[in-house]
Design a protein around this motif. Structure first.
Motif, short mmCIF file in Angstrom:
data_model
loop_
_atom_site.label_atom_id
_atom_site.label_comp_id
_atom_site.label_asym_id
_atom_site.label_seq_id
_atom_site.Cartn_x
_atom_site.Cartn_y
_atom_site.Cartn_z
N LEU A 173 0.84 -1.19 0.00
CA LEU A 173 0.00 0.00 0.00
C LEU A 173 0.88 1.24 0.00
O LEU A 173 1.65 1.47 0.93
N LEU A 192 -4.83 -1.74 5.86
CA LEU A 192 -5.79 -0.88 5.16
C LEU A 192 -6.69 -0.15 6.15
O LEU A 192 -7.05 1.02 5.94
N PHE A 200 -9.09 6.18 -1.72
CA PHE A 200 -8.24 5.15 -2.31
C PHE A 200 -8.16 5.36 -3.82
O PHE A 200 -9.04 5.94 -4.45
N LEU A 213 -8.47 -4.13 -3.20
CA LEU A 213 -8.67 -3.17 -2.11
C LEU A 213 -10.00 -3.41 -1.39
O LEU A 213 -10.07 -3.40 -0.16
#
Length: 295
Positions: A173, A192, A200, A213
């Protein structure tokens, strides 16, 4: 018209006698005569006429022999071109994503040019769905596609076949390098979750990033917002640096100042690259040479 009969007429034009043609083709004079007579019936024209004790081609026969030489040469060239043992010669059209072209193809171009001077590659940067569409439309000979292990690609159409994985890369990420590190984040979902309040970044031409995601966000118990879409990794960098969002980035790519790529440890996110070709094309010498070099 059965083009297999044409060599008899072409050789008669060159050699001038049925006996010489029979010797050249390893057959009998009666077979040569029968083949030329059958060819005359198929084209509806007289191809030979008596010339003393021998025969000669009529004007129509000479004209067809001229065409025949080109046709026989083209058939021989096609046979040589498709012979798996032939020297690779021709253009291989490749459609693939940028990282695959850079990592897998550009490094082998120089070596292929030395080993197979008649081989040429052309590149078309495309996302996986676009590459497969070009392959199915016969507008490409080889597609380099990817998917994530957490977001496998849909089954491929029966007309194409995927080869073995060429390579895989871990992704993490990408976040601003502001010193903040998720505390106690032992899983990818928890990483996350530390950015649940951020926007995002997805991919504008492929939904695989967004699916990964959302899968990890769901595991962390929140519905993340994919606010931006970018096809270029450099643009993802720019968005992260501007504080406009966070998104997936490869861990093996040099990071820019101000960006940190956090590890997604459990489950890991792996991008997998595979070659795909149309079924039955693997033995075409130019394509076989490229596939061999890739392996």
């Amino acid at each position: 018209m059965d083009t297999r009969r044409l060599p008899h007429l072409v050789e008669l034009d060159r050699l001038g006698s049925m006996r010489a043609v029979a010797d050249a083709l390893g057959t009998s004079t009666s077979v040569v005569s029968q083949q030329i007579a059958a060819l005359a019936r198929e084209v509806g024209a007289t191809l030979v006429e008596p010339d003393g004790r021998r025969v000669r081609l009529t004007p129509a026969g000479r004209r067809l022999a001229e065409h025949g030489r080109r046709i026989v040469a083209a058939v021989d060239a096609a046979r040589d071109d498709l012979d798996p043992a032939a020297e690779p010669s021709g253009t291989v059209r490749v459609a693939g994503f940028a990282s695959a072209i850079r990592r897998s193809l550009i490094p082998i171009v120089a070596d292929l040019a030395v080993r197979h001077p008649g081989l040429r590659l052309t590149f078309h940067e495309q996302q996986p769905a676009e590459s497969l569409a070009l392959l199915e439309a016969d507008a490409a000979d080889l597609a380099l596609v990817y998917d994530y292990d957490l977001a496998p690609a849909a089954p491929m159409p029966p007309s194409v076949r995927a080869g073995r994985r060429l390579w895989e890369v871990r992704w993490g990420l990408g976040v601003p390098d502001d010193g903040a590190v998720p505390v106690g984040a032992a899983t990818s979902a928890e990483v996350l979750a530390a950015y649940a309040d951020r926007a995002f970044i997805g991919d504008s031409r492929n939904d695989a990033d967004e699916r990964v995601l959302r899968l990890l966000g769901a595991a962390a118990g929140f519905d993340l917002h994919v606010t931006h879409e970018a096809d270029s990794l450099d643009l993802v960098d720019d968005l992260v640096l501007a504080g406009l969002g966070v998104g997936l980035l490869p861990t093996n790519r040099p990071t820019r100042d101000g960006i940190r790529v956090l590890d997604l440890p459990d489950p890991p996110v792996r991008l997998r690259c595979r070659p795909v070709v149309r079924r039955g094309r693997e033995t075409w010498p130019p394509l076989a040479a490229v596939l061999g070099a890739l392996r």
